[in-house]
Motif scaffolding. Structure first.
Motif, mmCIF file in Angstrom:
data_model
loop_
_atom_site.group_PDB
_atom_site.id
_atom_site.type_symbol
_atom_site.label_atom_id
_atom_site.label_comp_id
_atom_site.label_asym_id
_atom_site.label_seq_id
_atom_site.Cartn_x
_atom_site.Cartn_y
_atom_site.Cartn_z
ATOM 1 N N LEU A 113 -9.219 -18.438 -11.028
ATOM 2 C CA LEU A 113 -9.205 -17.260 -9.631
ATOM 3 C C LEU A 113 -9.059 -16.480 -10.494
ATOM 4 C CD1 LEU A 113 -7.194 -17.165 -6.500
ATOM 5 C CD2 LEU A 113 -6.239 -16.309 -8.353
ATOM 6 N N VAL A 114 -9.576 -14.826 -10.823
ATOM 7 C CA VAL A 114 -8.707 -13.762 -11.304
ATOM 8 C C VAL A 114 -8.260 -12.800 -10.801
ATOM 9 C CG1 VAL A 114 -10.482 -14.417 -13.604
ATOM 10 C CG2 VAL A 114 -10.952 -13.023 -11.474
ATOM 11 N N GLY A 115 -7.510 -12.316 -11.620
ATOM 12 C CA GLY A 115 -7.209 -11.036 -10.336
ATOM 13 C C GLY A 115 -6.532 -9.639 -11.440
ATOM 14 N N TYR A 116 -5.695 -9.171 -10.495
ATOM 15 C CA TYR A 116 -4.593 -7.762 -11.733
ATOM 16 C C TYR A 116 -3.238 -7.762 -11.191
ATOM 17 C CZ TYR A 116 -8.983 -6.393 -13.287
ATOM 18 O OH TYR A 116 -10.325 -6.436 -13.332
ATOM 19 N N THR A 117 -1.715 -7.979 -11.685
ATOM 20 C CA THR A 117 -0.335 -8.145 -11.462
ATOM 21 C C THR A 117 0.009 -7.141 -12.305
ATOM 22 O OG1 THR A 117 1.021 -9.802 -10.537
ATOM 23 C CG2 THR A 117 -0.095 -9.914 -12.909
ATOM 24 N N GLY A 118 2.053 -7.351 -12.177
ATOM 25 C CA GLY A 118 2.563 -6.860 -12.959
ATOM 26 C C GLY A 118 2.527 -5.292 -13.211
ATOM 27 N N ASP A 119 1.504 -4.712 -12.355
ATOM 28 C CA ASP A 119 2.271 -2.935 -12.345
ATOM 29 C C ASP A 119 2.596 -2.675 -10.586
ATOM 30 O OD1 ASP A 119 -0.895 -3.815 -10.979
ATOM 31 O OD2 ASP A 119 -1.676 -2.249 -12.043
ATOM 32 N N VAL A 173 -3.287 0.318 -5.008
ATOM 33 C CA VAL A 173 -3.852 -0.683 -4.203
ATOM 34 C C VAL A 173 -4.333 0.406 -3.147
ATOM 35 C CG1 VAL A 173 -3.104 -2.528 -5.296
ATOM 36 C CG2 VAL A 173 -1.931 -1.082 -3.886
ATOM 37 N N THR A 174 -5.238 -0.123 -2.433
ATOM 38 C CA THR A 174 -5.681 0.453 -1.314
ATOM 39 C C THR A 174 -5.540 -0.918 -0.344
ATOM 40 O OG1 THR A 174 -7.473 -0.780 -1.536
ATOM 41 C CG2 THR A 174 -7.568 1.759 -2.086
ATOM 42 N N LYS A 175 -5.652 -1.129 0.885
ATOM 43 C CA LYS A 175 -5.642 -2.442 1.886
ATOM 44 C C LYS A 175 -6.865 -3.258 1.506
ATOM 45 C CE LYS A 175 -5.387 -3.251 6.418
ATOM 46 N NZ LYS A 175 -5.807 -2.793 7.805
ATOM 47 N N GLU A 176 -7.982 -2.635 0.880
ATOM 48 C CA GLU A 176 -8.675 -3.440 0.473
ATOM 49 C C GLU A 176 -8.426 -4.377 -0.650
ATOM 50 O OE1 GLU A 176 -13.700 -2.762 -1.569
ATOM 51 O OE2 GLU A 176 -13.441 -1.999 0.825
ATOM 52 N N ASP A 177 -7.882 -4.032 -1.935
ATOM 53 C CA ASP A 177 -7.229 -5.132 -2.960
ATOM 54 C C ASP A 177 -6.507 -5.636 -2.958
ATOM 55 O OD1 ASP A 177 -9.187 -2.888 -4.153
ATOM 56 O OD2 ASP A 177 -6.833 -1.365 -5.038
ATOM 57 N N LEU A 178 -5.918 -5.845 -1.487
ATOM 58 C CA LEU A 178 -5.029 -6.973 -0.783
ATOM 59 C C LEU A 178 -5.821 -8.354 -0.237
ATOM 60 C CD1 LEU A 178 -1.872 -3.754 -0.490
ATOM 61 C CD2 LEU A 178 -2.565 -5.560 -2.190
ATOM 62 N N LYS A 179 -7.164 -8.080 0.426
ATOM 63 C CA LYS A 179 -7.410 -9.039 0.472
ATOM 64 C C LYS A 179 -7.133 -10.639 -0.648
ATOM 65 C CE LYS A 179 -12.225 -10.297 2.030
ATOM 66 N NZ LYS A 179 -11.994 -12.066 1.304
ATOM 67 N N ASP A 180 -7.069 -11.076 0.392
ATOM 68 C CA ASP A 180 -6.786 -12.837 -0.189
ATOM 69 C C ASP A 180 -5.815 -11.920 -1.599
ATOM 70 O OD1 ASP A 180 -8.446 -13.812 0.892
ATOM 71 O OD2 ASP A 180 -10.104 -13.249 -0.488
ATOM 72 N N VAL A 238 1.350 -1.325 -0.146
ATOM 73 C CA VAL A 238 -0.103 0.056 0.228
ATOM 74 C C VAL A 238 0.979 1.088 -0.259
ATOM 75 C CG1 VAL A 238 -1.555 1.384 1.499
ATOM 76 C CG2 VAL A 238 -1.821 -1.103 1.085
ATOM 77 N N LYS A 239 1.703 1.274 0.947
ATOM 78 C CA LYS A 239 2.683 2.563 0.970
ATOM 79 C C LYS A 239 3.544 2.578 -0.243
ATOM 80 C CE LYS A 239 3.061 3.110 6.118
ATOM 81 N NZ LYS A 239 4.276 2.020 6.972
ATOM 82 N N ASP A 240 4.316 1.864 -0.428
ATOM 83 C CA ASP A 240 5.335 1.679 -1.780
ATOM 84 C C ASP A 240 4.405 1.509 -3.525
ATOM 85 O OD1 ASP A 240 7.010 1.442 -0.337
ATOM 86 O OD2 ASP A 240 7.510 -1.182 -0.611
ATOM 87 N N PHE A 241 3.212 1.432 -3.439
ATOM 88 C CA PHE A 241 2.364 1.924 -4.386
ATOM 89 C C PHE A 241 0.828 2.544 -4.366
ATOM 90 C CE2 PHE A 241 5.083 -2.282 -5.466
ATOM 91 C CZ PHE A 241 5.614 -1.569 -6.701
ATOM 92 N N PRO A 242 0.385 3.407 -3.739
ATOM 93 C CA PRO A 242 -0.557 4.018 -3.167
ATOM 94 C C PRO A 242 -1.865 4.322 -4.273
ATOM 95 C CG PRO A 242 1.100 5.868 -3.256
ATOM 96 C CD PRO A 242 2.068 4.183 -3.495
ATOM 97 N N ALA A 243 -0.932 4.445 -5.578
ATOM 98 C CA ALA A 243 -1.212 5.196 -6.564
ATOM 99 C C ALA A 243 -2.089 3.693 -7.496
ATOM 100 C CB ALA A 243 -0.628 5.891 -7.978
#
Length: 193
Positions: A137-143, A96-103, A89-94
């Motif tokens: 399972l789906v999600g986002y990555t790479g950024d 993700v949010t804490k909620e985006d990191l659930k699971d 969250v601190k390293d990539f604030p633009a």
């Protein structure tokens, strides 16, 4: 006069049918949009844990082409807390949010960086994770890619990600502006080679 009245009725019926058809299309579109966002029902995904996706994935399914290791976020490949000073969250604030990191899941590359990664270092994060079905399972990555020292990488390439169970394998598929990639995890020894 009677002829005009019949014409008006026919045109009215045509407009009514058109409006009904358009309403049906709009309803279908809303249903599709809802279905695309839906995650699997609790009863459909019983037994789902992030642990089902933890393991070593091989590029293109070829064990000679390199590999990545996937863990639950915050943990190394042996399940202990990672001791490097990283905070998504601190390293990539633009991004993700804490909620985006659930699971969320972490992606590791082979190499040592002085922390307790057991021969692997944190490279990227899979976030906004959703279990769509018992096999998808789906999600986002790479950024949220990191350098070996843990700092954010200047090279970022956002991508949608899916991991699909296919028989004795799980295939991770990434697609984005950079192209596509496929990584395969073998679920038993008989599939490896």
């Amino acid at each position: 006069r009677e002829h005009r009245h019949k014409q008006a009725l026919v045109q009215g019926n045509k407009l009514g049918l058109f409006a009904t058809a358009m309403t049906g299309l709009a309803t279908s579109a809303v249903t599709v949009m809802k279905d695309e966002k839906a995650t699997c029902a609790e009863s459909d995904c019983r037994g789902f844990t992030l642990q089902n996706y933890v393991g070593e994935y091989f590029f293109g399914g070829n064990k000679q082409s390199g590999s990545i290791y996937v863990t639950e976020a915050g943990k190394t490949n042996n399940g202990v807390a990672y001791n490097a000073p990283v905070d998504d969250v601190k390293d990539f604030p633009a991004i993700v949010t804490k909620e985006d990191l659930k699971d969320a899941l972490w992606v590791w590359l082979p190499g040592n960086n002085g922390y307790n990664g057991n021969g692997w270092y944190l490279h990227d994060t899979i976030y906004k994770v959703q279990q769509k079905s018992p096999t998808l399972l789906v999600g986002y990555t790479g950024d949220m890619q990191r350098l070996k020292n843990g700092q954010p990488s200047p090279n970022q390439a956002a991508a949608e990600l899916s991991i699909t169970r296919k028989g004795n394998t799980q295939e991770m598929f990434l697609g984005g502006g950079f192209g596509t990639e496929s990584w395969v995890m073998y679920l038993d020894d008989s599939s490896q080679e």
